[in-house]
Design an enzyme around this catalytic site. Structure first.
Site, PDB file in Angstrom:
ATOM      1  N   CYS A  72      -9.599 -11.444 -14.375  1.00 36.78           N
ATOM      2  CA  CYS A  72      -8.151 -11.462 -14.603  1.00 36.78           C
ATOM      3  C   CYS A  72      -7.721 -10.256 -15.442  1.00 36.78           C
ATOM      4  O   CYS A  72      -8.351  -9.939 -16.455  1.00 36.78           O
ATOM      5  CB  CYS A  72      -7.809 -12.759 -15.327  1.00 36.78           C
ATOM      6  SG  CYS A  72      -6.098 -12.908 -15.760  1.00 36.78           S
ATOM      7  N   GLY A  80     -15.923 -32.029  14.571  1.00 36.26           N
ATOM      8  CA  GLY A  80     -16.715 -31.058  13.810  1.00 36.26           C
ATOM      9  C   GLY A  80     -16.833 -31.343  12.328  1.00 36.26           C
ATOM     10  O   GLY A  80     -16.875 -30.412  11.534  1.00 36.26           O
ATOM     11  N   PRO A 134     -21.407 -20.548  10.191  1.00 33.97           N
ATOM     12  CA  PRO A 134     -22.258 -21.739  10.082  1.00 33.97           C
ATOM     13  C   PRO A 134     -21.547 -22.878   9.364  1.00 33.97           C
ATOM     14  O   PRO A 134     -20.682 -22.636   8.519  1.00 33.97           O
ATOM     15  CB  PRO A 134     -23.458 -21.252   9.257  1.00 33.97           C
ATOM     16  CG  PRO A 134     -23.089 -19.932   8.697  1.00 33.97           C
ATOM     17  CD  PRO A 134     -21.885 -19.415   9.411  1.00 33.97           C
ATOM     18  N   ASP A 135     -21.878 -24.124   9.727  1.00 31.86           N
ATOM     19  CA  ASP A 135     -21.320 -25.271   8.986  1.00 31.86           C
ATOM     20  C   ASP A 135     -22.178 -25.488   7.747  1.00 31.86           C
ATOM     21  O   ASP A 135     -23.024 -24.660   7.406  1.00 31.86           O
ATOM     22  CB  ASP A 135     -21.217 -26.512   9.886  1.00 31.86           C
ATOM     23  CG  ASP A 135     -22.563 -27.013  10.360  1.00 31.86           C
ATOM     24  OD1 ASP A 135     -23.598 -26.466   9.936  1.00 31.86           O
ATOM     25  OD2 ASP A 135     -22.598 -27.969  11.160  1.00 31.86           O
ATOM     26  N   PHE A 136     -21.972 -26.588   7.042  1.00 28.46           N
ATOM     27  CA  PHE A 136     -22.770 -26.854   5.842  1.00 28.46           C
ATOM     28  C   PHE A 136     -24.078 -27.546   6.185  1.00 28.46           C
ATOM     29  O   PHE A 136     -25.145 -27.137   5.781  1.00 28.46           O
ATOM     30  CB  PHE A 136     -21.983 -27.777   4.900  1.00 28.46           C
ATOM     31  CG  PHE A 136     -21.126 -27.046   3.917  1.00 28.46           C
ATOM     32  CD1 PHE A 136     -21.196 -25.674   3.781  1.00 28.46           C
ATOM     33  CD2 PHE A 136     -20.253 -27.750   3.096  1.00 28.46           C
ATOM     34  CE1 PHE A 136     -20.407 -25.009   2.856  1.00 28.46           C
ATOM     35  CE2 PHE A 136     -19.465 -27.097   2.172  1.00 28.46           C
ATOM     36  CZ  PHE A 136     -19.535 -25.728   2.053  1.00 28.46           C
ATOM     37  N   ARG A 137     -23.939 -28.648   6.943  1.00 25.88           N
ATOM     38  CA  ARG A 137     -25.048 -29.591   6.964  1.00 25.88           C
ATOM     39  C   ARG A 137     -25.907 -29.596   8.215  1.00 25.88           C
ATOM     40  O   ARG A 137     -26.891 -30.322   8.256  1.00 25.88           O
ATOM     41  CB  ARG A 137     -24.514 -31.013   6.701  1.00 25.88           C
ATOM     42  CG  ARG A 137     -23.968 -31.164   5.294  1.00 25.88           C
ATOM     43  CD  ARG A 137     -23.364 -32.524   5.037  1.00 25.88           C
ATOM     44  NE  ARG A 137     -22.814 -32.599   3.682  1.00 25.88           N
ATOM     45  CZ  ARG A 137     -21.630 -32.118   3.313  1.00 25.88           C
ATOM     46  NH1 ARG A 137     -20.849 -31.540   4.212  1.00 25.88           N
ATOM     47  NH2 ARG A 137     -21.222 -32.210   2.069  1.00 25.88           N
ATOM     48  N   ASP A 175     -11.518 -21.039   6.785  1.00 18.43           N
ATOM     49  CA  ASP A 175     -11.588 -19.802   7.576  1.00 18.43           C
ATOM     50  C   ASP A 175     -10.248 -19.397   8.185  1.00 18.43           C
ATOM     51  O   ASP A 175     -10.139 -18.332   8.798  1.00 18.43           O
ATOM     52  CB  ASP A 175     -12.657 -19.933   8.681  1.00 18.43           C
ATOM     53  CG  ASP A 175     -12.448 -21.153   9.574  1.00 18.43           C
ATOM     54  OD1 ASP A 175     -11.283 -21.542   9.807  1.00 18.43           O
ATOM     55  OD2 ASP A 175     -13.452 -21.720  10.041  1.00 18.43           O
ATOM     56  N   CYS A 200      -6.372 -18.688 -17.269  1.00 17.56           N
ATOM     57  CA  CYS A 200      -4.935 -18.654 -17.613  1.00 17.56           C
ATOM     58  C   CYS A 200      -4.041 -18.926 -16.408  1.00 17.56           C
ATOM     59  O   CYS A 200      -2.834 -19.078 -16.565  1.00 17.56           O
ATOM     60  CB  CYS A 200      -4.569 -17.311 -18.251  1.00 17.56           C
ATOM     61  SG  CYS A 200      -4.502 -15.949 -17.069  1.00 17.56           S
ATOM     62  N   HIS A 205      -8.816 -28.328   1.859  1.00 17.30           N
ATOM     63  CA  HIS A 205      -9.715 -27.771   0.843  1.00 17.30           C
ATOM     64  C   HIS A 205      -9.300 -26.351   0.451  1.00 17.30           C
ATOM     65  O   HIS A 205     -10.116 -25.545   0.040  1.00 17.30           O
ATOM     66  CB  HIS A 205     -11.167 -27.822   1.333  1.00 17.30           C
ATOM     67  CG  HIS A 205     -11.663 -29.233   1.476  1.00 17.30           C
ATOM     68  ND1 HIS A 205     -12.848 -29.563   2.087  1.00 17.30           N
ATOM     69  CD2 HIS A 205     -11.129 -30.414   1.076  1.00 17.30           C
ATOM     70  CE1 HIS A 205     -13.007 -30.889   2.057  1.00 17.30           C
ATOM     71  NE2 HIS A 205     -11.973 -31.416   1.452  1.00 17.30           N
ATOM     72  N   ASN A 241     -11.563 -26.708   6.662  1.00 23.25           N
ATOM     73  CA  ASN A 241     -12.088 -25.347   6.760  1.00 23.25           C
ATOM     74  C   ASN A 241     -11.262 -24.365   5.944  1.00 23.25           C
ATOM     75  O   ASN A 241     -10.056 -24.537   5.760  1.00 23.25           O
ATOM     76  CB  ASN A 241     -12.153 -24.910   8.225  1.00 23.25           C
ATOM     77  CG  ASN A 241     -13.129 -25.756   9.005  1.00 23.25           C
ATOM     78  OD1 ASN A 241     -13.943 -26.453   8.393  1.00 23.25           O
ATOM     79  ND2 ASN A 241     -13.059 -25.718  10.314  1.00 23.25           N
TER      80      ASN A 241
HETATM   81  P1  CNA Z   1     -20.481 -30.296   7.594  1.00 22.61           P
HETATM   82  O1  CNA Z   1     -20.815 -31.311   6.561  1.00 22.61           O
HETATM   83  O2  CNA Z   1     -21.347 -29.107   7.665  1.00 22.61           O
HETATM   84  O3  CNA Z   1     -20.483 -31.056   9.004  1.00 22.61           O
HETATM   85  C1  CNA Z   1     -20.292 -30.372  10.214  1.00 22.61           C
HETATM   86  C2  CNA Z   1     -20.310 -31.389  11.335  1.00 22.61           C
HETATM   87  O4  CNA Z   1     -19.943 -30.730  12.522  1.00 22.61           O
HETATM   88  C3  CNA Z   1     -21.659 -32.051  11.563  1.00 22.61           C
HETATM   89  O5  CNA Z   1     -21.485 -33.420  11.778  1.00 22.61           O
HETATM   90  C4  CNA Z   1     -22.188 -31.343  12.813  1.00 22.61           C
HETATM   91  O6  CNA Z   1     -22.993 -32.167  13.597  1.00 22.61           O
HETATM   92  C5  CNA Z   1     -20.905 -31.038  13.527  1.00 22.61           C
HETATM   93  N1  CNA Z   1     -20.959 -29.860  14.397  1.00 22.61           N
HETATM   94  C6  CNA Z   1     -21.544 -28.651  14.182  1.00 22.61           C
HETATM   95  N2  CNA Z   1     -21.321 -27.817  15.211  1.00 22.61           N
HETATM   96  C7  CNA Z   1     -20.583 -28.516  16.116  1.00 22.61           C
HETATM   97  C8  CNA Z   1     -20.050 -28.212  17.400  1.00 22.61           C
HETATM   98  N3  CNA Z   1     -20.183 -27.014  17.957  1.00 22.61           N
HETATM   99  N4  CNA Z   1     -19.343 -29.177  18.037  1.00 22.61           N
HETATM  100  C9  CNA Z   1     -19.179 -30.401  17.489  1.00 22.61           C
HETATM  101  N5  CNA Z   1     -19.671 -30.743  16.286  1.00 22.61           N
HETATM  102  C10 CNA Z   1     -20.356 -29.816  15.606  1.00 22.61           C
HETATM  103  O7  CNA Z   1     -18.979 -29.793   7.437  1.00 22.61           O
HETATM  104  P2  CNA Z   1     -17.679 -30.607   6.999  1.00 22.61           P
HETATM  105  O8  CNA Z   1     -16.541 -29.790   7.412  1.00 22.61           O
HETATM  106  O9  CNA Z   1     -17.736 -32.018   7.391  1.00 22.61           O
HETATM  107  O10 CNA Z   1     -17.825 -30.547   5.401  1.00 22.61           O
HETATM  108  C11 CNA Z   1     -16.781 -30.279   4.619  1.00 22.61           C
HETATM  109  C12 CNA Z   1     -16.893 -28.926   3.906  1.00 22.61           C
HETATM  110  C13 CNA Z   1     -17.467 -27.843   4.767  1.00 22.61           C
HETATM  111  C14 CNA Z   1     -15.559 -28.417   3.590  1.00 22.61           C
HETATM  112  O11 CNA Z   1     -15.326 -28.487   2.218  1.00 22.61           O
HETATM  113  C15 CNA Z   1     -15.477 -26.947   4.067  1.00 22.61           C
HETATM  114  O12 CNA Z   1     -14.860 -26.119   3.131  1.00 22.61           O
HETATM  115  C16 CNA Z   1     -16.854 -26.560   4.254  1.00 22.61           C
HETATM  116  N6  CNA Z   1     -17.161 -25.465   5.202  1.00 22.61           N
HETATM  117  C17 CNA Z   1     -16.184 -24.791   5.850  1.00 22.61           C
HETATM  118  C18 CNA Z   1     -16.505 -23.774   6.747  1.00 22.61           C
HETATM  119  C19 CNA Z   1     -15.405 -23.042   7.450  1.00 22.61           C
HETATM  120  O13 CNA Z   1     -14.331 -22.819   6.902  1.00 22.61           O
HETATM  121  N7  CNA Z   1     -15.609 -22.684   8.736  1.00 22.61           N
HETATM  122  C20 CNA Z   1     -17.836 -23.444   6.968  1.00 22.61           C
HETATM  123  C21 CNA Z   1     -18.823 -24.148   6.263  1.00 22.61           C
HETATM  124  C22 CNA Z   1     -18.471 -25.155   5.381  1.00 22.61           C
END
Ligand code: CNA
Length: 358
Positions: free
Chosen positions: A168, A208, A43-46, A119, A147, A136, A117
């Site tokens: 640690c 993304g 899952p993404d964040f937002r 991942d 330490c 990140h 990301n």
């Molecule tokens: P975010 O803020 O959650 O934004 C994600 C964006 O991607 C949004 O604008 C969505 O509309 C869009 N989106 C979601 N699914 C799709 C899709 N299938 N195709 C196209 N667009 C899509 O995430 P950001 O990366 O902007 O925020 C930064 C944070 C999220 C970073 O610090 C990461 O470490 C952190 N994060 C990483 C992961 C990972 O490693 N996979 C997962 C969740 C959060």
């Protein structure tokens, strides 16, 4: 070269493809976020309803971002580690978008991928590490937050497997993977490469990401070349310049369309079909190609060094020779294992004989 998309009207993916195929484009810079991994099951964040922030209520955080806040981590590290279990690398297969990054590299046009990301799916998809900036951080290394002593990934994983918080061995402080938390500095590599990459970019692809986290969020606006956005929603200032191309929708679909326009779709699909959660599976043909390539490189190297003896022999090595050698080794292995198994039977018999004697 002029960093402009061909044509006079509103640019489209077809114009981007024409530009990419022109032979002038050498420096594509890609900037990505969590949205490129959602189709892998992370899952993404937002994103409303499906994003991690929406689902963090079970962690009872004072505010969603606290899970990546270093002060909060000191008080309640289990919140981060609960999430770390879900995001930990090695569980997910790269998406079509990740394979598209590898295709860009195979086509010789990828300069860099800046990823937010953690991942590591870019690496798992086969993008060379020197082409990736993990802005990140990542789970690749871990350190004590007091330490600074490193903890190996194997040791950290042992703690996580037992649902324990890693401490640690030297000072007892909390250990965390080198993921950048709010308030922490981005890796030096980000700042080292950023200026040169942005100045040289012929094309920027953003995908993304909600472009909410700084300083990453400001990268696309610092370039003057054509930009393409693959995202579910409009973000940042992309779309305000005449040369911007905005593709709203799933980014896998967007790059499938672009790859089709470029004539790279068969390569993309073949490459993606070979991806697994552990990497890109080489097929027998690929291994043989690699052997041929390595032999050819060895010959070229030795020719350059003027090593006559080797160059006289090496050009004679053909794929057929390699296959013959492989077959001969296999035959040897079979006869070796047959002789070992008959020896094993003898040994067993002897033991039985000894037993029979008793
Ligand atoms: P975010 O803020 O959650 O934004 C994600 C964006 O991607 C949004 O604008 C969505 O509309 C869009 N989106 C979601 N699914 C799709 C899709 N299938 N195709 C196209 N667009 C899509 O995430 P950001 O990366 O902007 O925020 C930064 C944070 C999220 C970073 O610090 C990461 O470490 C952190 N994060 C990483 C992961 C990972 O490693 N996979 C997962 C969740 C959060």
């Amino acid at each position: 070269m002029s960093k402009k998309l061909p044509g006079t009207g509103k640019p489209t993916l077809a114009s981007v493809a024409q530009y990419l195929k022109s032979g002038d484009v050498r420096n594509v810079v890609v900037m990505v976020g969590a949205g490129i991994s959602t189709s892998a099951g992370i899952p993404d964040f937002r994103s409303p309803n499906t994003g991690l922030y929406h689902n963090l209520s079970r962690l009872k955080l004072p505010y969603a971002e606290a899970v990546f806040d270093i002060a909060y981590f000191r008080k309640r590290p289990e919140a981060f580690y609960t999430l770390a279990h879900e995001l930990y690398p090695g569980k997910f297969r790269p998406t079509l978008f990740h394979s598209f990054l590898k295709v860009l590299d195979d086509q010789g046009v990828l300069r860099r991928v800046y990823t937010q990301n953690i991942d590591t799916l870019e690496r798992i998809a086969g993008v060379p590490s020197e082409k990736i900036v993990e802005a990140h951080g990542s789970f690749a290394e871990n350190h004590c937050i007091d330490c600074g002593k490193a903890m190996s990934t194997e040791d950290l994983e042992k703690f996580m497997a037992k649902d324990k918080i890693p401490h640690c061995k030297k000072c007892g402080g909390l250990v965390k993977p080198d993921i950048v938390f709010f308030g922490e500095n981005l890796p030096a590599r980000f700042f080292k490469l950023m200026t040169g990459d942005l100045a040289s970019a012929d094309l920027v692809i953003v995908a993304g990401t909600s472009l909410q986290v700084h300083p990453f969020a400001s990268l696309p606006s610092q370039t003057s070349c054509p930009r393409v956005l693959f995202n579910l929603e409009s973000v940042g200032d992309i779309g305000r310049r005449k040369s911007d191309v905005v593709c709203l929708g799933p980014c896998d679909d967007g790059v499938r369309d672009l790859a089709f326009e470029c004539g790279w779709l068969p390569d993309l699909e073949a490459l993606w079909a070979k991806t697994t959660k552990d990497g890109v599976t080489p097929e027998k043909e690929d291994v043989l190609h690699a052997i041929d390539k390595a032999a050819a490189e060895e010959v070229a190297k030795e020719e350059a060094e003027g090593a006559n003896s080797a160059t006289e022999i090496a050009p004679e090595i053909s794929r057929k020779d390699v296959e013959d050698v492989v077959a001969a080794i296999e035959e040897l292995e079979i006869s070796k294992s047959e002789s070992m198994s008959s020896k094993g039977e003898k040994d067993t018999m002897t033991v039985q004989d000894e037993k029979a004697k008793v």
